[in-house]
Design a protein around this motif. Structure first.
Motif, PDB file in Angstrom:
ATOM      1  N   THR A 170     -50.975 -13.646  -3.430  1.00 61.67           N
ATOM      2  CA  THR A 170     -51.898 -14.775  -3.283  1.00 61.67           C
ATOM      3  C   THR A 170     -52.302 -14.896  -1.823  1.00 61.67           C
ATOM      4  O   THR A 170     -51.451 -14.917  -0.934  1.00 61.67           O
ATOM      5  N   ASP A 171     -53.608 -14.957  -1.584  1.00 63.56           N
ATOM      6  CA  ASP A 171     -54.115 -15.137  -0.223  1.00 63.56           C
ATOM      7  C   ASP A 171     -55.345 -16.037  -0.291  1.00 63.56           C
ATOM      8  O   ASP A 171     -56.452 -15.579  -0.570  1.00 63.56           O
ATOM      9  N   VAL A 172     -55.147 -17.323  -0.064  1.00 67.45           N
ATOM     10  CA  VAL A 172     -56.242 -18.295  -0.085  1.00 67.45           C
ATOM     11  C   VAL A 172     -56.363 -18.886   1.316  1.00 67.45           C
ATOM     12  O   VAL A 172     -55.454 -19.560   1.787  1.00 67.45           O
ATOM     13  N   ARG A 173     -57.476 -18.617   1.978  1.00 70.38           N
ATOM     14  CA  ARG A 173     -57.672 -19.067   3.363  1.00 70.38           C
ATOM     15  C   ARG A 173     -58.898 -19.987   3.414  1.00 70.38           C
ATOM     16  O   ARG A 173     -60.029 -19.522   3.569  1.00 70.38           O
ATOM     17  N   THR A 174     -58.673 -21.266   3.285  1.00 64.23           N
ATOM     18  CA  THR A 174     -59.779 -22.220   3.233  1.00 64.23           C
ATOM     19  C   THR A 174     -60.466 -22.413   4.575  1.00 64.23           C
ATOM     20  O   THR A 174     -61.547 -23.012   4.636  1.00 64.23           O
ATOM     21  N   ASP A 175     -59.871 -21.919   5.650  1.00 63.06           N
ATOM     22  CA  ASP A 175     -60.515 -22.036   6.958  1.00 63.06           C
ATOM     23  C   ASP A 175     -61.495 -20.897   7.213  1.00 63.06           C
ATOM     24  O   ASP A 175     -62.205 -20.910   8.226  1.00 63.06           O
ATOM     25  N   TYR A 176     -61.572 -19.925   6.334  1.00 66.97           N
ATOM     26  CA  TYR A 176     -62.516 -18.817   6.474  1.00 66.97           C
ATOM     27  C   TYR A 176     -63.835 -19.198   5.800  1.00 66.97           C
ATOM     28  O   TYR A 176     -63.856 -19.828   4.747  1.00 66.97           O
ATOM     29  N   GLY A 177     -64.940 -18.786   6.403  1.00 70.15           N
ATOM     30  CA  GLY A 177     -66.242 -19.109   5.834  1.00 70.15           C
ATOM     31  C   GLY A 177     -66.620 -18.254   4.658  1.00 70.15           C
ATOM     32  O   GLY A 177     -67.465 -18.650   3.839  1.00 70.15           O
ATOM     33  N   ALA A 178     -66.035 -17.074   4.527  1.00 72.30           N
ATOM     34  CA  ALA A 178     -66.403 -16.153   3.450  1.00 72.30           C
ATOM     35  C   ALA A 178     -65.185 -15.368   2.980  1.00 72.30           C
ATOM     36  O   ALA A 178     -64.319 -15.004   3.785  1.00 72.30           O
ATOM     37  N   CYS A 179     -65.158 -15.103   1.691  1.00 68.58           N
ATOM     38  CA  CYS A 179     -64.102 -14.258   1.128  1.00 68.58           C
ATOM     39  C   CYS A 179     -64.252 -12.830   1.653  1.00 68.58           C
ATOM     40  O   CYS A 179     -63.272 -12.111   1.820  1.00 68.58           O
ATOM     41  N   SER A 180     -65.488 -12.436   1.936  1.00 65.56           N
ATOM     42  CA  SER A 180     -65.740 -11.095   2.465  1.00 65.56           C
ATOM     43  C   SER A 180     -65.002 -10.863   3.784  1.00 65.56           C
ATOM     44  O   SER A 180     -64.580  -9.745   4.085  1.00 65.56           O
ATOM     45  N   SER A 181     -64.836 -11.918   4.574  1.00 67.26           N
ATOM     46  CA  SER A 181     -64.122 -11.782   5.850  1.00 67.26           C
ATOM     47  C   SER A 181     -62.654 -11.440   5.623  1.00 67.26           C
ATOM     48  O   SER A 181     -62.063 -10.652   6.367  1.00 67.26           O
ATOM     49  N   ILE A 182     -62.078 -12.035   4.584  1.00 69.03           N
ATOM     50  CA  ILE A 182     -60.677 -11.757   4.260  1.00 69.03           C
ATOM     51  C   ILE A 182     -60.509 -10.297   3.865  1.00 69.03           C
ATOM     52  O   ILE A 182     -59.598  -9.599   4.324  1.00 69.03           O
ATOM     53  N   VAL A 183     -61.422  -9.817   3.007  1.00 74.53           N
ATOM     54  CA  VAL A 183     -61.335  -8.430   2.536  1.00 74.53           C
ATOM     55  C   VAL A 183     -61.570  -7.461   3.696  1.00 74.53           C
ATOM     56  O   VAL A 183     -60.898  -6.424   3.795  1.00 74.53           O
ATOM     57  N   ALA A 184     -62.503  -7.794   4.573  1.00 81.67           N
ATOM     58  CA  ALA A 184     -62.734  -6.946   5.751  1.00 81.67           C
ATOM     59  C   ALA A 184     -61.464  -6.848   6.588  1.00 81.67           C
ATOM     60  O   ALA A 184     -61.126  -5.781   7.112  1.00 81.67           O
ATOM     61  N   GLU A 185     -60.752  -7.964   6.682  1.00 80.88           N
ATOM     62  CA  GLU A 185     -59.507  -7.993   7.444  1.00 80.88           C
ATOM     63  C   GLU A 185     -58.446  -7.093   6.803  1.00 80.88           C
ATOM     64  O   GLU A 185     -57.635  -6.483   7.504  1.00 80.88           O
ATOM     65  N   TYR A 186     -58.448  -7.016   5.475  1.00 80.40           N
ATOM     66  CA  TYR A 186     -57.512  -6.120   4.789  1.00 80.40           C
ATOM     67  C   TYR A 186     -57.727  -4.676   5.247  1.00 80.40           C
ATOM     68  O   TYR A 186     -56.768  -3.935   5.506  1.00 80.40           O
ATOM     69  N   PHE A 187     -59.001  -4.275   5.314  1.00 77.72           N
ATOM     70  CA  PHE A 187     -59.299  -2.913   5.747  1.00 77.72           C
ATOM     71  C   PHE A 187     -58.821  -2.695   7.179  1.00 77.72           C
ATOM     72  O   PHE A 187     -58.259  -1.638   7.504  1.00 77.72           O
ATOM     73  N   ARG A 188     -59.036  -3.668   8.019  1.00 73.23           N
ATOM     74  CA  ARG A 188     -58.592  -3.532   9.410  1.00 73.23           C
ATOM     75  C   ARG A 188     -57.068  -3.465   9.485  1.00 73.23           C
ATOM     76  O   ARG A 188     -56.503  -2.713  10.288  1.00 73.23           O
TER      77      ARG A 188
END
Length: 394
Positions: A170-188
């Motif tokens: 589970t990874d829910v980050r309500t302070d992020y503006g987009a879910c795409s940013s979270i996924v991009a971070e996974y790649f990084r």
């Protein structure tokens, strides 16, 4: 204890330990348990400190196939997050299928799907899910199809408020503006490198890569959910866009951002502006019956641009169902909660969203005529409920 040259006498050491254990068996047993517990704590701490992207990749690797499920009527952020998760799954040897309920109607959403040539699988029933392991992206509670309430997600990746969790991740980050940013971070996190549009993945020296199609999609997902990085975003969204930039196909980005607009959408925007009811800094418009529900949020985007308006809500009707979309740049108005409050007592209603944008719907025709309590509620009375919620009177 020491040998002739000052070295440890291991035989004597083991003899001492054996004597101690025989003389104090309870203490020895307690020490063994304590050491075991300490080892588990250290192991858990090491695992917990690993980057989320590494943990997510391992969770994907543990299953043979996954259904990557977007929210109903997915937008660019949902589609981008889904193709990112699917791409990562493929690179760890797991077969992904991207699925969604509802439709892809908005011209921008259709352009996103067409330009990036996405393979997306529509579903109507829980039995249509392609795998037992379901990964939710851009929402944290399954909805929009028959049997959704019985789905136990394998993993959840989201930036919306909610209590939904995944069985393994589970990874829910309500302070992020987009879910795409979270996924991009996974790649990084896993050391991936974006692939420039004029190169092949094999030309990039990295165990993991972000194909240009995925990088372009993720950047556009970030842009759409943050109003081009001007609202509701965080430093993480800027960082994610910067990380992905080398892989962006600018031609594809331009084609997605500038699709043709239908006459109905333009007419809906015009009706919202001409028929607006403005009270102080708040504007509400009823655009009547429409065939394209996605014209409603686009009309709300126009209404919020009017000078002096800090929060705007547009409602419309399609096939006896009422839909609402709101936008806010007013710190006093959390649009998601405002629409929840406005529709709270309507039977068959649902609403939610972020501080800056939200949506709602009343899906039972009788909800607009009897309000779920036997009283007649006309559309103008619904508008009054919206104004009361905007003013904080509900």
């Amino acid at each position: 204890m020491f040998g002739p040259v000052g070295q440890f006498d291991t035989g004597a050491i083991f003899e001492s330990i054996d004597s101690f254990v025989r003389a104090h068996p309870e203490i020895a047993a307690a020490l063994v348990v304590a050491l075991g517990a300490l080892s588990l704590v250290v192991y858990a701490a090491i695992r917990f400190k690993r980057p989320m992207g590494t943990r997510f990749a391992e969770a994907l690797e543990d299953v043979d196939e996954v259904a990557v499920l977007m929210h109903p009527n997915p937008d660019p952020d949902a589609m981008a997050a889904a193709i990112g998760v699917a791409c990562l799954a493929e690179q760890v040897g797991t077969t992904p299928t991207i699925q969604f309920a509802g439709q892809i109607r908005h011209q921008e959403n259709r352009a996103f799907r067409t330009v990036l040539d996405l393979d997306l699988d529509p579903i109507d029933h829980v039995s249509d899910l392609a795998a037992e392991a379901v990964v939710l992206v851009d929402h944290n509670a399954p909805r929009g199809f028959a049997g959704a309430e019985g789905v136990l997600p394998y993993a959840v990746v989201d930036h919306h408020p909610g209590d939904g969790t995944g069985e393994m991740f589970t990874d829910v980050r309500t302070d992020y503006g987009a879910c795409s940013s979270i996924v991009a971070e996974y790649f990084r996190d896993v050391g991936a490198k974006p692939v420039p549009p004029d190169m092949h993945a094999s030309e990039v020296n990295a165990s993991y890569t972000v194909p240009s199609q995925v990088a372009t999609g993720l950047v556009y997902g970030i842009l759409t959910d943050t109003k081009h990085l001007t609202a509701g975003c965080s430093a993480a969204d800027f960082d994610a866009a910067g990380f992905l930039f080398p892989g962006v196909n600018e031609d594809h980005l331009d084609r997605i951002a500038n699709p043709e607009v239908s006459r109905e959408v333009l007419e809906a925007k015009a009706r919202a502006i001409a028929g607006r009811d403005v009270r102080g800094p708040f504007a509400v418009a009823d655009i009547g019956t429409i065939s394209n529900v996605d014209a409603i949020p686009q009309a709300a985007d126009e209404l919020i641009q009017l000078e002096g308006v800090t929060a705007a809500v547009v409602c419309g009707e399609r096939e006896s169902n009422v839909y609402l979309s709101g936008r806010s740049r007013d710190d006093r108005v959390h649009m998601g909660r405002t629409l929840e409050a406005a529709l709270n007592h309507y039977r068959g209603s649902s609403a939610g969203g972020h501080a800056r944008m939200g949506g709602g719907q009343i899906i039972r025709p009788d909800a607009v005529t009897d309000g779920g309590n036997g009283e007649s509620i006309a559309r103008d009375e619904l508008i009054e409920h919206v104004f009361e919620a905007l003013s904080g009177d509900i």
